[in-house]
Design a protein around this motif. Sequence first.
Motif, PDB file in Angstrom:
ATOM      1  N   MET A 122      -8.055   2.625 -48.977  1.00 21.54           N
ATOM      2  CA  MET A 122      -9.315   2.665 -48.241  1.00 21.54           C
ATOM      3  C   MET A 122     -10.168   3.767 -48.868  1.00 21.54           C
ATOM      4  N   PRO A 123     -11.450   3.862 -48.517  1.00 22.11           N
ATOM      5  CA  PRO A 123     -12.282   4.953 -49.038  1.00 22.11           C
ATOM      6  C   PRO A 123     -11.669   6.320 -48.738  1.00 22.11           C
ATOM      7  N   ARG A 124     -12.017   7.301 -49.549  1.00 29.13           N
ATOM      8  CA  ARG A 124     -11.371   8.611 -49.553  1.00 29.13           C
ATOM      9  C   ARG A 124     -11.636   9.487 -48.332  1.00 29.13           C
ATOM     10  N   VAL A 125     -12.731   9.269 -47.621  1.00 30.31           N
ATOM     11  CA  VAL A 125     -13.105  10.155 -46.524  1.00 30.31           C
ATOM     12  C   VAL A 125     -13.103   9.391 -45.201  1.00 30.31           C
ATOM     13  N   ALA A 126     -12.314   9.905 -44.257  1.00 27.96           N
ATOM     14  CA  ALA A 126     -12.300   9.353 -42.896  1.00 27.96           C
ATOM     15  C   ALA A 126     -13.327  10.126 -42.074  1.00 27.96           C
ATOM     16  N   ALA A 167     -17.873  12.932 -48.741  1.00 22.79           N
ATOM     17  CA  ALA A 167     -18.121  13.678 -47.506  1.00 22.79           C
ATOM     18  C   ALA A 167     -19.586  14.088 -47.501  1.00 22.79           C
ATOM     19  N   SER A 168     -20.437  13.169 -47.069  1.00 25.36           N
ATOM     20  CA  SER A 168     -21.877  13.376 -47.144  1.00 25.36           C
ATOM     21  C   SER A 168     -22.565  12.653 -45.996  1.00 25.36           C
ATOM     22  N   LEU A 169     -23.646  13.229 -45.514  1.00 24.61           N
ATOM     23  CA  LEU A 169     -24.444  12.546 -44.503  1.00 24.61           C
ATOM     24  C   LEU A 169     -25.144  11.316 -45.063  1.00 24.61           C
ATOM     25  N   ASP A 170     -25.317  11.279 -46.380  1.00 27.06           N
ATOM     26  CA  ASP A 170     -26.014  10.155 -47.008  1.00 27.06           C
ATOM     27  C   ASP A 170     -25.325   8.818 -46.755  1.00 27.06           C
ATOM     28  N   GLY A 171     -23.998   8.796 -46.655  1.00 23.83           N
ATOM     29  CA  GLY A 171     -23.276   7.543 -46.486  1.00 23.83           C
ATOM     30  C   GLY A 171     -23.309   6.980 -45.090  1.00 23.83           C
TER      31      GLY A 171
END
Length: 141
Positions: free
Chosen positions: A82-86, A118-122
């Motif tokens: 899965m994607p790297r950041v939960a 780990a960004s607000l952009d996503g």
Amino acid sequence: MPLAYVVLKSGHAIQLTNLHFSCTYGGLLEGVPTEDVNTSIIEGLTASAGRDFPNRPVHVVPPAREYPDEQPSRSRGRVEFMPRVACVGTFEADAVGPDADPVWDRSWLTVVWFQEEASLDGIKDALADLAWGELARDMTL
């Protein structure tokens, strides 16, 4: 003051009031992730979010899954990433119910999703299709 504002594809404007990032596989001590491991991670995040914000419904945005190996191993199943950041975020917005008081009522929802950075952009892309009116719960302030 909210951390961020998100306008969903439906046009509903929601406010991010709390956000927690963690490494999706931070607790994986050995081996590789499989469907069972990923299901356990999602269930753990959902349960934790429910305990942390007990009066708010929790919704999981189904994560993208990648399968680098064609064949499953004989003992553990197919490798699945899965994607790297939960991410676990709490959101609020104007009340959605027809009987809600526009001054005293707000709608609330806790959301679990996954993204690569780990960004607000996503956040806007990850939550664009969120059905706020169906998932959120109205509560009086």
